[in-house]
Design a protein around this motif. Structure first.
Motif, PDB file in Angstrom:
ATOM      1  N   LYS A 299       0.942  -1.142  -0.030  1.00 45.57           N
ATOM      2  CA  LYS A 299       0.032   0.187   0.005  1.00 45.57           C
ATOM      3  C   LYS A 299       0.785   1.133   0.051  1.00 45.57           C
ATOM      4  CE  LYS A 299      -4.238  -1.813   2.156  1.00 45.57           C
ATOM      5  NZ  LYS A 299      -5.255  -1.490   3.150  1.00 45.57           N
ATOM      6  N   VAL A 300       0.423   2.177  -0.644  1.00 40.34           N
ATOM      7  CA  VAL A 300       0.780   3.557  -0.676  1.00 40.34           C
ATOM      8  C   VAL A 300       0.419   4.304   0.535  1.00 40.34           C
ATOM      9  CG1 VAL A 300       1.042   5.810  -1.947  1.00 40.34           C
ATOM     10  CG2 VAL A 300       1.080   3.626  -3.208  1.00 40.34           C
ATOM     11  N   ARG A 301       1.572   4.881   1.282  1.00 41.67           N
ATOM     12  CA  ARG A 301       0.856   5.715   2.506  1.00 41.67           C
ATOM     13  C   ARG A 301       0.602   7.240   2.192  1.00 41.67           C
ATOM     14  NH1 ARG A 301       4.757   1.145   2.899  1.00 41.67           N
ATOM     15  NH2 ARG A 301       4.637   0.514   5.163  1.00 41.67           N
ATOM     16  N   LEU A 357       3.960   8.595   0.429  1.00 42.27           N
ATOM     17  CA  LEU A 357       5.225   7.762   0.354  1.00 42.27           C
ATOM     18  C   LEU A 357       4.770   6.541  -0.224  1.00 42.27           C
ATOM     19  CD1 LEU A 357       5.439   8.063   4.431  1.00 42.27           C
ATOM     20  CD2 LEU A 357       6.469   9.297   2.463  1.00 42.27           C
ATOM     21  N   LYS A 358       5.809   6.068  -1.320  1.00 40.88           N
ATOM     22  CA  LYS A 358       5.823   4.825  -2.220  1.00 40.88           C
ATOM     23  C   LYS A 358       6.765   3.868  -1.452  1.00 40.88           C
ATOM     24  CE  LYS A 358       3.599   7.142  -5.997  1.00 40.88           C
ATOM     25  NZ  LYS A 358       3.811   7.599  -7.302  1.00 40.88           N
ATOM     26  N   ASP A 359       7.835   3.299  -2.584  1.00 37.40           N
ATOM     27  CA  ASP A 359       8.694   2.341  -2.064  1.00 37.40           C
ATOM     28  C   ASP A 359       9.683   3.178  -1.302  1.00 37.40           C
ATOM     29  OD1 ASP A 359       8.284   0.113  -4.538  1.00 37.40           O
ATOM     30  OD2 ASP A 359       7.480   2.189  -4.869  1.00 37.40           O
ATOM     31  N   PRO A 360      10.182   2.012  -0.261  1.00 35.09           N
ATOM     32  CA  PRO A 360      11.449   2.717   0.610  1.00 35.09           C
ATOM     33  C   PRO A 360      12.569   3.119  -0.380  1.00 35.09           C
ATOM     34  CG  PRO A 360      10.689   0.216   1.194  1.00 35.09           C
ATOM     35  CD  PRO A 360      10.096   0.647  -0.151  1.00 35.09           C
ATOM     36  N   GLY A 361      13.023   4.147   0.072  1.00 39.36           N
ATOM     37  CA  GLY A 361      14.105   4.785  -0.685  1.00 39.36           C
ATOM     38  C   GLY A 361      13.613   5.732  -1.834  1.00 39.36           C
ATOM     39  N   VAL A 362      12.464   5.802  -2.183  1.00 42.06           N
ATOM     40  CA  VAL A 362      11.822   6.729  -3.072  1.00 42.06           C
ATOM     41  C   VAL A 362      11.263   7.985  -2.292  1.00 42.06           C
ATOM     42  CG1 VAL A 362       9.927   7.086  -4.673  1.00 42.06           C
ATOM     43  CG2 VAL A 362      10.953   4.897  -4.482  1.00 42.06           C
ATOM     44  N   LYS A 363      11.804   9.264  -2.970  1.00 43.78           N
ATOM     45  CA  LYS A 363      11.496  10.409  -2.328  1.00 43.78           C
ATOM     46  C   LYS A 363       9.861  10.620  -2.155  1.00 43.78           C
ATOM     47  CE  LYS A 363      12.524  15.552  -2.937  1.00 43.78           C
ATOM     48  NZ  LYS A 363      13.229  16.517  -3.877  1.00 43.78           N
ATOM     49  N   PRO A 364       9.455  11.386  -1.159  1.00 40.76           N
ATOM     50  CA  PRO A 364       8.083  11.493  -0.985  1.00 40.76           C
ATOM     51  C   PRO A 364       7.357  12.495  -2.128  1.00 40.76           C
ATOM     52  CG  PRO A 364       8.854  11.333   0.963  1.00 40.76           C
ATOM     53  CD  PRO A 364       9.913  11.406   0.010  1.00 40.76           C
ATOM     54  N   THR A 365       6.339  12.153  -2.226  1.00 39.92           N
ATOM     55  CA  THR A 365       5.320  13.109  -3.388  1.00 39.92           C
ATOM     56  C   THR A 365       4.673  14.219  -2.536  1.00 39.92           C
ATOM     57  OG1 THR A 365       5.577  11.540  -5.213  1.00 39.92           O
ATOM     58  CG2 THR A 365       4.125  13.469  -5.271  1.00 39.92           C
TER      59      THR A 365
END
Length: 714
Positions: A299-301, A357-365
């Motif tokens: 899931k996307v947070r 928040l998407k995958d670990p390590g991916v910058k938040p949008t």
């Protein structure tokens, strides 16, 4: 000498008094119910009924009910003229009541609302005015006592509903929130800005409308009814009513009885009427532990930062319900003291803001500023997947990784590919996911610059497939989807990737599935008869698209993986490969629906209906308490029970005298039965075997002769 009967001595006075005292509790017990009903009847007649029917403002002026404005004015002038002519002046309280009644009944809107629905929302000014003019003369009372309103509906673009278009408004399947208002109400004028905000928040979730009290027919239909049948609004104006989706009758409308705040009204509509979920607030201490750590990995947070701390709006809660399978939602309160913490954690600068928040390590949008329904739907559509989405039962069709569906390019595409990273949740899988994300980003960038790329580049076939939406990247939880994983990996060391973890070794595996659909959908299927019973029991239709699986065995480098994908796609597009058509295992749903979703909507609706029925019953009982017939009916019942009890106690108690005739007849019957009953003696001859004799029967006129002497000699 004759003897006379002696009378028993009379009981002493103390004994008679004791008998009378001892009978008092029994009398009270016998008449307890009539006495209780009599007390309740008096309470209704002396307390409840007068409160339900207080003197009207017409009575204060001494005119008949529903008198015209001219008659009210004449009565007021007549009263006030006597005050100036030396007649005893009334008290200040009475003078204030007369002035208030005159102002109310000479205003066209106020008089209309008071006559039709009993609306009297400014009656609270009487007591303060009485205290203000205490000790003053009647002439010193200033008018007006009531504040005029300045409510203009033309300032807002509200949907006004009338009797003509009321039923046609309910063609939609959405819920309805209706405000009953009056142009003469100050409370409605003060509520207009809140109503405008509520209408904006309900955009796309529920319809809204307004009904003015001037439409007496429709307003009376929506009002509550007194025992006399007179319509009224218990909570005054404005009154808010809600019709659930698909409801257009007063039987299913819900009445709002809470505070007239935007937050309270929208929360009531979203929770009680629409059954939408609540989105919880998390503090800086509980955000990581209770939300981020407990959210599902697929899931996307989505985190909302708010300065006011108000509840989630209805359209956000509706979107949360719709996108529950893709995202997890949370709220956080933005405080200036915690701004540095939120900046270091998510990169948020201010509020209101939405962080995804998407995958670990991916910058938040991050999205800043206020949003509406359509804007938030666009945000969720663009961000409902991770950069590398998980292959699940609810996403396989949309991702194009299902042999029963189509590619993302559409049903016209014959060949398409799906790159699947399979493995158990571990550090090794996270590292490989980061590598596949870099591969995907590289191919997406190259796909937009194919005109400038060298056609001999090894990334060209893969980038072209990405641009044509024939290539999808995804990852698979090999433990949760072990059947699907074993079916595609299908090697001796599959247990290192699929199924329950047996050892400390976790080996993620990369594979690409080639799907090929028949060129014609109406191709004739050749049905083969099963050869044995086992095959007949397990016989199933093959998937519409054939599947061929290629596994990657090279190094975990982006360039090598891109080259392998390009070669596989080029080979799969240029060669006629034999079809492999079989039944692929279905993906197992990983998480059950929450309580408020489709699986439990029926339970929630039934519980809401029960709660609504109980609330409606209590309200009806409360409204019926003012019925003036209750007191007389209770008094009549009490009198009837009292008379019945008196009749029962006044009747003499019958004495139980023995019936000797009946007892003797019963004894004769028993004796006769004993004489005629046959004896069970085997040595004695039975009477039915002995022939009857003349002497056995005694003649009817036989008499016994009395002898004077004896047979013996003297």
């Amino acid at each position: 000498m004759a003897t006379t009967a002696r009378r028993p001595p009379p009981p002493p006075a103390s004994a008679a008094a004791a008998v009378s005292i001892s009978s008092i509790p029994s009398i009270l017990k016998a008449y307890s119910i009539p006495l209780i009903l009599f007390g309740i009847a008096l309470f209704f007649q002396l307390v409840v009924t007068p409160r339900s029917f207080p003197p009207s403002h017409y009575d204060v002026l001494g005119v008949k009910k529903y008198a015209s404005v001219e008659e009210v004015t004449q009565a007021y002038e007549k009263l006030t003229s006597t005050w100036d002519s030396g007649v005893p002046v009334p008290s200040v309280f009475d003078a204030v009541k007369v002035q208030y009644a005159f102002e109310l009944l000479t205003n066209e809107l106020w008089k209309r609302d008071y006559d039709n629905f009993g609306i009297d929302e400014q009656s609270h000014v009487i007591n303060p005015a009485t205290e203000q003019y205490a000790g003053a003369t009647v002439s010193e009372i200033k008018s007006p006592l009531m504040e005029p309103n300045s409510f203009d509906l033309a300032e807002h673009t509200f949907n006004v509903i009338n009797s003509e278009n009321f039923l046609s408004q309910f063609d939609s399947t959405k819920a309805w929130l209706i405000q009953v208002f009056s142009f003469g109400s100050n409370r409605c004028a003060n509520f207009s800005n809140n109503w405008k905000h509520i209408v904006t928040l309900l955009d796309g979730v529920a319809n809204s409308g307004m009904v003015e009290l001037g439409d007496v027919r429709l307003a009376a239909y929506l009002a509550e009814k007194k025992p006399s049948g007179h319509p009224f609004f218990k909570n005054g104006l404005p009154t808010l009513l809600a019709f659930p989706p698909g409801c257009s009758s007063s039987r299913c409308l819900h009445r709002y009885g809470g505070q007239l705040s935007v937050d309270a009204i929208t929360d009531w509509l979203a929770t009680s009427i629409l059954g939408l979920p609540r989105i919880l607030y998390y503090s800086k201490e509980s955000m990581v532990q209770n939300f981020l750590a407990k959210s599902k990995p697929h899931k996307v947070r989505v985190i909302f930062f708010s300065r006011s701390g108000e509840r989630a709006t209805p359209f956000i809660r509706q979107a949360a319900k719709y996108y529950w399978t893709y995202a997890a939602f949370a709220f956080a309160r933005w405080d200036e003291g915690d701004s540095s913490l939120w900046w270091n954690m998510f990169g948020v600068e201010s509020a209101p803001a939405i962080v995804i928040l998407k995958d670990p390590g991916v910058k938040p949008t991050i999205y800043y500023g206020s949003i509406n329904n359509s804007m938030f739907i666009d945000i969720m559509e663009n961000n409902k997947y991770h950069v590398l989405p998980q292959l699940r039962s609810v996403t396989s069709m949309e991702l194009g990784c299902d042999a029963r569906g189509y590619s993302r390019a559409g049903s016209e595409m014959r060949i398409w590919y799906c790159v699947i990273l399979a493995g158990r949740l571990s550090q090794e899988l996270n590292k490989m996911r980061e590598t596949i994300r870099r591969v995907q980003e590289t191919l997406n960038n190259n796909g937009g610059e194919l005109n400038t790329l060298d056609q001999d580049s090894l990334s060209t076939p893969a980038a072209l497939a990405v641009k044509q939406k024939r290539l999808t990247f995804t990852w698979l939880d090999g433990e949760a989807q072990q059947k699907y994983c074993f079916f595609h990996v299908n090697s001796e060391d599959s247990y290192e990737t699929c199924g329950t973890r047996r050892a400390m070794i976790d080996v993620p595996r990369l594979l690409i599935v080639r799907y090929e659909r028949n060129e014609t959908e109406d191709e004739v299927k050749i049905e083969r008869q099963p050869r044995n019973m086992f095959e007949a029991l397990h016989h199933s239709e093959p998937d519409p698209a054939s599947q061929l699986v290629a596994k990657y065995n090279g190094p975990d480098e982006s360039t090598e993986i891109i080259s392998w994908i390009s070669r596989t796609i080029e080979d799969g597009d240029s060669r006629n490969l034999p079809p492999f058509r079989t039944q692929c295992p279905e993906l197992v749903p990983e998480d059950s629906d929450p309580l408020w979703q489709a699986g439990s909507e029926k339970i929630i609706s039934s519980s809401k209906d029960l709660k609504y029925k109980i609330t409606s019953f209590i309200n009806q009982m409360h409204n019926q308490l003012g019925d003036p017939r209750i007191g007389p009916v209770l008094l009549l019942v009490a009198l009837m029970l009292c008379g019945r009890t008196w009749l029962q106690r006044s009747q003499p108690t019958p004495k139980n005298e023995p019936n000797t005739s009946n007892e003797s007849s019963d004894k004769d019957k028993v004796r006769q039965n004993r004489e005629t009953r046959p004896r069970n003696n085997p040595t004695r001859p039975r009477n039915d075997l002995i022939p009857p004799s003349v002497t056995d029967v005694e003649p009817k006129d036989a008499q016994q002769v009395q002898f004077s002497g004896s047979d013996s000699d003297n």
